[in-house]
Design an enzyme around this catalytic site. Structure first.
Site, PDB file in Angstrom:
ATOM      1  N   LYS A 264     -29.788 -83.949  41.624  1.00 28.77           N
ATOM      2  CA  LYS A 264     -29.683 -83.949  42.981  1.00 28.77           C
ATOM      3  C   LYS A 264     -28.151 -84.037  43.756  1.00 28.77           C
ATOM      4  O   LYS A 264     -27.162 -84.389  42.720  1.00 28.77           O
ATOM      5  CB  LYS A 264     -30.485 -85.133  43.606  1.00 28.77           C
TER       6      LYS A 264
ATOM      7  N   SER B 203     -36.002 -77.697  43.954  1.00 26.12           N
ATOM      8  CA  SER B 203     -35.417 -78.486  44.783  1.00 26.12           C
ATOM      9  C   SER B 203     -33.860 -78.053  45.192  1.00 26.12           C
ATOM     10  O   SER B 203     -33.309 -78.499  46.179  1.00 26.12           O
ATOM     11  CB  SER B 203     -35.497 -79.732  44.842  1.00 26.12           C
TER      12      SER B 203
END
Length: 240
Positions: free
Chosen positions: A199, A161
């Site tokens: 993230k 990701s």
């Protein structure tokens, strides 16, 4: 003739395409140019498109193509973005471990040869959050001048990701332990005291957005009571 903001945005898009092959998101463009909303980015992109500098590709999300560049943008130009550019250190990474709940660990002292031993605390998800950060399994050595002050630990990345930020499945990320971070920082976030994920942090009013660097993944927007910052990404290691 481009305005300053149009020039900065074109330069930012060009640099991102040159570095990763993927254009930046509207949020990244907004932050890079210090704009308060994405509507300003929309207007700048329309102006660049009308002047023939860029083209939006149909039926593809975030698809921009730079057609031409004005004088002053060259291969050596530096983008105005405030983003993580990883320093990649080659080296062996040791064995994997099972993952549990995080606990703080200090960086080991300098070994006298200009390097510091960093504890590897298990795996971190760069994808769907998983239980992560275990007790110390092994260590990696990094040059002291690549770390700076503070406590550090390392985590092995699982998932894709964050590929557009240069963080790949199998990399080992080095984290400076801290419980606050700025919007745009790449962080280790603990969600509901159970899941940890790597993230990019975005602050949206009273909410916290955990943004992937891969358009295949959605941004998670959570209340501040559900997210605890465990640290900020400062470096990574890659096994070749």
């Amino acid at each position: 003739m481009l305005t300053r903001k149009q020039f900065e945005l074109l330069r930012f898009i060009q640099e991102r395409l040159r570095e990763s092959g993927v254009p930046p998101s509207f949020d990244e463009m907004k932050d890079a140019l210090d704009l308060k909303s994405k509507s300003g980015i929309h207007r700048l992109i329309m102006a660049l498109e009308e002047r023939g500098f860029i083209r939006r590709l149909p039926n593809r999300a975030r698809a921009l193509e730079v057609i031409k560049l004005p004088d002053g943008i060259g291969a050596g130009s530096q983008p105005p973005a405030r983003r993580f550019n990883p320093s990649i250190v080659q080296g062996g990474l040791g064995k994997d471990g099972m993952a549990t709940k995080p606990r703080p660990v200090d960086s080991a002292p300098d070994d006298g040869r200009g390097s510091i031993s960093i504890p590897v605390m298990g795996r971190i998800a760069a994808g769907t959050p998983i239980s992560a950060i275990q007790s110390r399994s092994h260590s990696v050595a990094l040059p002291a001048d690549m770390l700076g002050a503070g406590e550090h630990f390392a985590l092995e990345v699982r998932g894709d990701s964050m590929v557009d930020a240069g963080i790949l499945d199998g990399d080992t990320v080095v984290i400076r332990r801290q419980d606050v971070a700025n919007t745009g920082d790449i962080i280790v976030a603990l969600i509901d005291d159970e899941e940890a994920t790597l993230k990019r942090l975005r602050k949206r009013g009273s909410s916290i957005a955990l943004e992937a660097a891969n358009p295949a993944y959605e941004t998670r927007v959570l209340g501040p009571d559900r997210v605890k910052i465990q640290g900020r990404l400062v470096n990574l290691m890659r096994r070749y």
